[in-house]
Design an enzyme around this catalytic site. Structure first.
Site, mmCIF file in Angstrom:
data_model
loop_
_atom_site.group_PDB
_atom_site.id
_atom_site.type_symbol
_atom_site.label_atom_id
_atom_site.label_comp_id
_atom_site.label_asym_id
_atom_site.label_seq_id
_atom_site.Cartn_x
_atom_site.Cartn_y
_atom_site.Cartn_z
ATOM 1 C CB SER A 1 62.108 44.034 119.325
ATOM 2 O OG SER A 1 61.669 43.481 118.114
HETATM 3 N N1 SAH Z 1 60.996 45.867 114.003
HETATM 4 C C1 SAH Z 1 59.762 45.900 114.733
HETATM 5 C C2 SAH Z 1 59.349 44.529 115.187
HETATM 6 C C3 SAH Z 1 58.035 44.176 114.617
HETATM 7 S S1 SAH Z 1 57.482 42.527 114.888
HETATM 8 C C4 SAH Z 1 59.834 46.880 115.873
HETATM 9 O O1 SAH Z 1 60.880 47.341 116.244
HETATM 10 O O2 SAH Z 1 58.787 47.205 116.398
HETATM 11 C C5 SAH Z 1 57.706 41.810 113.310
HETATM 12 C C6 SAH Z 1 56.935 42.389 112.169
HETATM 13 O O3 SAH Z 1 57.222 41.606 111.023
HETATM 14 C C7 SAH Z 1 55.421 42.363 112.331
HETATM 15 O O4 SAH Z 1 54.914 43.648 112.191
HETATM 16 C C8 SAH Z 1 54.957 41.447 111.202
HETATM 17 O O5 SAH Z 1 53.714 41.827 110.635
HETATM 18 C C9 SAH Z 1 56.082 41.583 110.197
HETATM 19 N N2 SAH Z 1 56.208 40.475 109.240
HETATM 20 C C10 SAH Z 1 55.964 39.155 109.435
HETATM 21 N N3 SAH Z 1 56.201 38.476 108.311
HETATM 22 C C11 SAH Z 1 56.603 39.370 107.362
HETATM 23 C C12 SAH Z 1 56.988 39.272 105.998
HETATM 24 N N4 SAH Z 1 57.006 38.115 105.338
HETATM 25 N N5 SAH Z 1 57.337 40.414 105.358
HETATM 26 C C13 SAH Z 1 57.320 41.611 105.977
HETATM 27 N N6 SAH Z 1 56.953 41.761 107.277
HETATM 28 C C14 SAH Z 1 56.615 40.662 107.957
#
Ligand code: SAH
Length: 219
Positions: A69
Site C-alpha cells: 500500500s
Molecule cells: N498490508 C500489505 C498490503 C498487501 S495487499 C502491505 O503493507 O504491503 C493485500 C494482501 O491481502 C495480499 O497479499 C493478498 O494476498 C492478501 N489477501 C487477500 N485475501 C486474503 C484473505 N482472505 N486472507 C488473507 N490474506 C488475503
C-alpha cells in the site's frame, strides 16, 4: 561498499521526505506512527527493481498480482486503529509485511494472516531479518480471523471484502477498533468500534485495495 553507504543515506533522506511531505502535511500527527514510518526500511520490503520508488507516494507491485500500500494509507490505517504499546493486533493481508512491521513497532504483538503461502513465507523472512520478535505470520484465509489468540485490541484489514466478516467482529475486544476497506470496485475505509452497547461504524477515506479472496490463487 561505498555505493551501499551512499544508497542507504539516500534512502534515509527519501524516508524523511516521505514522513514530512506525505504524512505530516496530510494530517498524520501521531508521533508513534510517525516514528515507526521513519524507522522501518520500506525499500527492504520491495523487490530491488522497485527500491528506488519505495518511498514515493504510491503503491508498488510485490508479485502475485498484489501490492504494497501507499505509505499514507499504511500510516492512516495504523493511526485510525488508535493502537497502544499494550495492544494485541490482528492484521489480515500480510503481503510483503511492511504494514505488519509498522504495527510491530507500535503494538505489543501482531498476528498476521496471508492467503498466498509464498508471500507469507517471504514476509516472515524479511521480518525475521529485521529482528521482529513480536510478530507471527501464518498462511490462511483471514475471513475467519485467528480465533486462537482472540480477542484483539485492534484489527487491520488490507484486502477488501464486500461486507465486514462476522468472525472478525467476534474476535475484536470491547473498545477495540477495526480498520477495514469495504466494497467492490471502489471501497471506503470503515472504522468500526465495538462498544458494550454495540457496533459503531464510521465511513472514512475512499480507497482501492485488492479484493479479499476466499482461496489462494492456485488452490
Ligand atoms: N498490508 C500489505 C498490503 C498487501 S495487499 C502491505 O503493507 O504491503 C493485500 C494482501 O491481502 C495480499 O497479499 C493478498 O494476498 C492478501 N489477501 C487477500 N485475501 C486474503 C484473505 N482472505 N486472507 C488473507 N490474506 C488475503
Amino acid at each position: 561498499m561505498i555505493k551501499t553507504r551512499i544508497l542507504s543515506q539516500e534512502f534515509k533522506r527519501l524516508q524523511r521526505l516521505m514522513v514530512e511531505e506525505q504524512l505530516r502535511t496530510r494530517g498524520i500527527d501521531d508521533e508513534r506512527v510517525l516514528a515507526a514510518m521513519s524507522k522501518v526500511p520500506r525499500h527492504q520490503f520491495v523487490d530491488s527493481w522497485w527500491e528506488e520508488l519505495a518511498y514515493s507516494d504510491r503503491p508498488l507491485p510485490i508479485g502475485y498480482n498484489q501490492t504494497i500500500s501507499q505509505p499514507y494509507i499504511v500510516a492512516y490505517m495504523s493511526f485510525a486503529a488508535e493502537i497502544t504499546s499494550e495492544d494485541k493486533v490482528l492484521e489480515i493481508g500480510t503481503g510483503c509485511g511492511y504494514q505488519t512491521a509498522i504495527l510491530g513497532e507500535i503494538a505489543q504483538c501482531v498476528y498476521s494472516l496471508e492467503i498466498i503461502p509464498q508471500l507469507a513465507e517471504q514476509a516472515r523472512r524479511t521480518l525475521t531479518q529485521l529482528g521482529y520478535k513480536n510478530i507471527k505470520v501464518k498462511t490462511g484465509d483471514g475471513y475467519h480471523g485467528w480465533a486462537e489468540n482472540a480477542p484483539y485490541d485492534a484489527i487491520i484489514v488490507t484486502a477488501a471484502p464486500e461486507q465486514i466478516p462476522q468472525p472478525l467482529i467476534d474476535q475484536l475486544a470491547i473498545n477495540g477498533k477495526m480498520v477495514i476497506p469495504v466494497g467492490t470496485e471502489v471501497q471506503d475505509i470503515i472504522i468500526l468500534t465495538k462498544t458494550k452497547l454495540g457496533i459503531v461504524e464510521e465511513k472514512t477515506l475512499p480507497v482501492r485495495f485488492v479484493p479479499m479472496r476466499r482461496k489462494a490463487p492456485d488452490g
